[in-house]
Motif scaffolding. Structure first.
Motif, PDB file in Angstrom:
ATOM      1  N   ALA A 106       0.825  -1.213   0.000  1.00 45.58           N
ATOM      2  CA  ALA A 106       0.000   0.000   0.000  1.00 45.58           C
ATOM      3  C   ALA A 106       0.856   1.258   0.000  1.00 45.58           C
ATOM      4  O   ALA A 106       0.420   2.312  -0.475  1.00 45.58           O
ATOM      5  CB  ALA A 106      -0.929  -0.009   1.209  1.00 45.58           C
ATOM      6  N   ALA A 107       2.106   1.166   0.496  1.00 49.68           N
ATOM      7  CA  ALA A 107       2.989   2.331   0.528  1.00 49.68           C
ATOM      8  C   ALA A 107       3.432   2.760  -0.860  1.00 49.68           C
ATOM      9  O   ALA A 107       3.896   3.888  -1.043  1.00 49.68           O
ATOM     10  CB  ALA A 107       4.216   2.020   1.389  1.00 49.68           C
ATOM     11  N   LEU A 108       3.290   1.880  -1.844  1.00 50.44           N
ATOM     12  CA  LEU A 108       3.721   2.200  -3.205  1.00 50.44           C
ATOM     13  C   LEU A 108       2.600   2.801  -4.048  1.00 50.44           C
ATOM     14  O   LEU A 108       2.812   3.140  -5.207  1.00 50.44           O
ATOM     15  CB  LEU A 108       4.258   0.936  -3.894  1.00 50.44           C
ATOM     16  CG  LEU A 108       5.453   0.268  -3.200  1.00 50.44           C
ATOM     17  CD1 LEU A 108       5.914  -0.938  -3.989  1.00 50.44           C
ATOM     18  CD2 LEU A 108       6.599   1.256  -3.004  1.00 50.44           C
ATOM     19  N   LEU A 109       1.401   2.930  -3.476  1.00 48.81           N
ATOM     20  CA  LEU A 109       0.299   3.563  -4.189  1.00 48.81           C
ATOM     21  C   LEU A 109       0.440   5.079  -4.109  1.00 48.81           C
ATOM     22  O   LEU A 109       0.928   5.622  -3.121  1.00 48.81           O
ATOM     23  CB  LEU A 109      -1.037   3.128  -3.606  1.00 48.81           C
ATOM     24  CG  LEU A 109      -1.354   1.631  -3.709  1.00 48.81           C
ATOM     25  CD1 LEU A 109      -2.686   1.329  -3.032  1.00 48.81           C
ATOM     26  CD2 LEU A 109      -1.378   1.178  -5.160  1.00 48.81           C
ATOM     27  N   SER A 110       0.020   5.743  -5.179  1.00 49.08           N
ATOM     28  CA  SER A 110       0.112   7.201  -5.248  1.00 49.08           C
ATOM     29  C   SER A 110      -1.279   7.793  -5.356  1.00 49.08           C
ATOM     30  O   SER A 110      -2.249   7.114  -5.706  1.00 49.08           O
ATOM     31  CB  SER A 110       0.960   7.618  -6.458  1.00 49.08           C
ATOM     32  OG  SER A 110       2.259   7.076  -6.376  1.00 49.08           O
ATOM     33  N   ILE A 151       7.677   1.705  -9.817  1.00 45.00           N
ATOM     34  CA  ILE A 151       8.607   2.561  -9.079  1.00 45.00           C
ATOM     35  C   ILE A 151       8.442   2.267  -7.600  1.00 45.00           C
ATOM     36  O   ILE A 151       7.383   2.466  -7.015  1.00 45.00           O
ATOM     37  CB  ILE A 151       8.343   4.049  -9.361  1.00 45.00           C
ATOM     38  CG1 ILE A 151       8.486   4.353 -10.858  1.00 45.00           C
ATOM     39  CG2 ILE A 151       9.295   4.922  -8.556  1.00 45.00           C
ATOM     40  CD1 ILE A 151       8.182   5.783 -11.223  1.00 45.00           C
ATOM     41  N   THR A 152       9.507   1.771  -6.979  1.00 43.68           N
ATOM     42  CA  THR A 152       9.466   1.411  -5.562  1.00 43.68           C
ATOM     43  C   THR A 152      10.107   2.461  -4.666  1.00 43.68           C
ATOM     44  O   THR A 152       9.797   2.540  -3.492  1.00 43.68           O
ATOM     45  CB  THR A 152      10.170   0.067  -5.341  1.00 43.68           C
ATOM     46  OG1 THR A 152      11.531   0.167  -5.791  1.00 43.68           O
ATOM     47  CG2 THR A 152       9.473  -1.043  -6.113  1.00 43.68           C
ATOM     48  N   VAL A 153      11.040   3.270  -5.218  1.00 42.93           N
ATOM     49  CA  VAL A 153      11.669   4.360  -4.474  1.00 42.93           C
ATOM     50  C   VAL A 153      11.747   5.569  -5.391  1.00 42.93           C
ATOM     51  O   VAL A 153      12.230   5.474  -6.515  1.00 42.93           O
ATOM     52  CB  VAL A 153      13.085   3.985  -3.983  1.00 42.93           C
ATOM     53  CG1 VAL A 153      13.732   5.175  -3.269  1.00 42.93           C
ATOM     54  CG2 VAL A 153      13.046   2.775  -3.076  1.00 42.93           C
TER      55      VAL A 153
END
Length: 383
Positions: A302-306, A352-354
């Motif tokens: 969920a942290a990779l959602l924008s 894109i992870t970072v």
């Protein structure tokens, strides 16, 4: 003495000259070593600055990416539900009389035809005998009139009247037989006796409540689905009910409400679950998992959602031209590891992870694969 003093004075003067020379030589040597070490350090710094200048000169933002492929899953619609009986029947007396026998107790599982209670016969047997005798008499009368009619001693009207009296006598006898059968109260189908409202000695009138039966096979799990979810469901579709103790029960959707509830704008759904031994009780809380269509999803954190400017939830990926693309996604579930299952992305993506927070849709970037950056301890934005 004077000569000796002169010699002593000259000796002290020579020592004073040698000490500053030795000190100067030591300082010079130390400076030289420091400068020599600086050459190596400056060389490493120069290499680092050159690499940074290369990234900066390209004008591209570095991002870390991971290659992901979609997998097919059967979409689940999860709602809160409760177990309910297939049907509930309130048995009422169809004959009057005093209860003289009880055949079943509350909570007992009964087969179709099991006796719940029996009423006294009162004068029913006597009335049945009288009715049967009358039937026999009417039959003889009818037969005799038929014989006379063949000899033209009676009319068609007399024959019709005799037949009517015979049929009336038969109907009266049948009514008494039905009344006698109704003195025995039985279950019409397999069920559990929920309540029994009579005891031995009670007088029962026609229409009085006698017992309440609960049919638990199949067991029904009901829930409410919203307007978007009901479009993905069909009668006959599969589903699973998970009880509070973790028990999983598989069933089939047997009903979808054709009309939404006015207050909630939701549609009732019923899942039918086989329960031949009546081991699962009605009224229990359950989590209803209904299987809808099959979709292809990616499992990502969920942290990779924008979040787009208009509030749309999506994910940023890098296409084959190293350009950032924002795709709106729909969260269709979650995996056992806690990752989000999202649809709406191409099958093969470079996620894109970072650095996704530093780039925008349509921006060209310098992607670095996740495996290539495994040994990196820090990540810096390249301006």
């Amino acid at each position: 003495r004077r000569w000796t003093g002169k010699v002593h004075t000259v000796t002290m003067s020579n020592s004073g000259k040698k000490l500053p020379l030795m000190l100067a030589a030591g300082i010079t040597l130390a400076v030289g070593l420091w400068m020599a070490s600086g050459l190596f350090s400056d060389g490493e710094s120069a290499a680092t600055e050159t690499a940074a200048e290369t990234t900066a000169s390209s004008g591209l933002q570095q991002v870390r990416i991971e290659q992901l492929n979609a997998t097919a899953i059967t979409r689940e619609i999860v709602v809160s539900g409760r177990t309910e009986p297939n049907r509930v029947l309130e048995l009422r007396a169809e004959a009057e009389g005093t209860v003289e026998r009880l055949g079943s107790e509350r909570g007992e599982t009964l087969k179709a035809g099991s006796i719940i209670a029996r009423l006294d016969m009162r004068d029913r047997n006597a009335r049945l005998s009288e009715a049967e005798a009358l039937v026999a008499q009417r039959e003889l009368e009818y037969t005799g009139i038929q014989n006379l009619h063949e000899k033209q001693f009676t009319t068609d009207v007399q024959i019709a009247e005799a037949r009517a009296r015979l049929e009336s006598a038969k109907a009266a006898a049948e009514r008494i037989k039905l009344e006698i059968s109704n003195t025995t109260i039985t279950t019409p189908y397999d069920a559990v006796l929920q309540e029994r409202s009579i005891e031995i000695g009670d007088f029962v009138r026609i229409g009085d409540s006698v017992a309440e039966l609960v049919d638990l096979d199949p067991l029904i799990v009901t829930g409410e689905v919203n307007e978007r979810e009901v479009a993905d469901m069909i009668v006959g579709g599969k589903g699973v009910a998970v009880l509070v103790d973790g028990t999983r029960l598989e069933g089939v959707v047997r009903y979808l409400a054709p009309k939404a509830e006015d207050s909630t704008r939701t549609f009732q759904v019923e899942l039918a679950i086989p329960n031949p031994d009546h081991s699962i009780r009605a009224g229990m809380t359950a989590e209803l998992r209904l299987f809808a269509d099959t979709v292809r999803v990616h499992q990502i954190s969920a942290a990779l959602l924008s979040l787009a400017d208009d509030g749309t939830v999506g994910a940023k990926v890098v296409d084959n031209s190293d350009v950032v693309r924002f795709y709106p996604v729909e969260i269709v579930g979650s995996s056992a590891e806690g990752q989000q299952q999202v649809s709406g992305l191409p099958d093969a993506i470079r996620l894109i992870t970072v650095g996704q927070g530093f780039v925008t849709d349509g921006q060209k970037v310098m992607p670095v694969s996740q495996s290539a950056s495994e040994g990196a301890t820090t990540y810096e934005r390249a301006d």
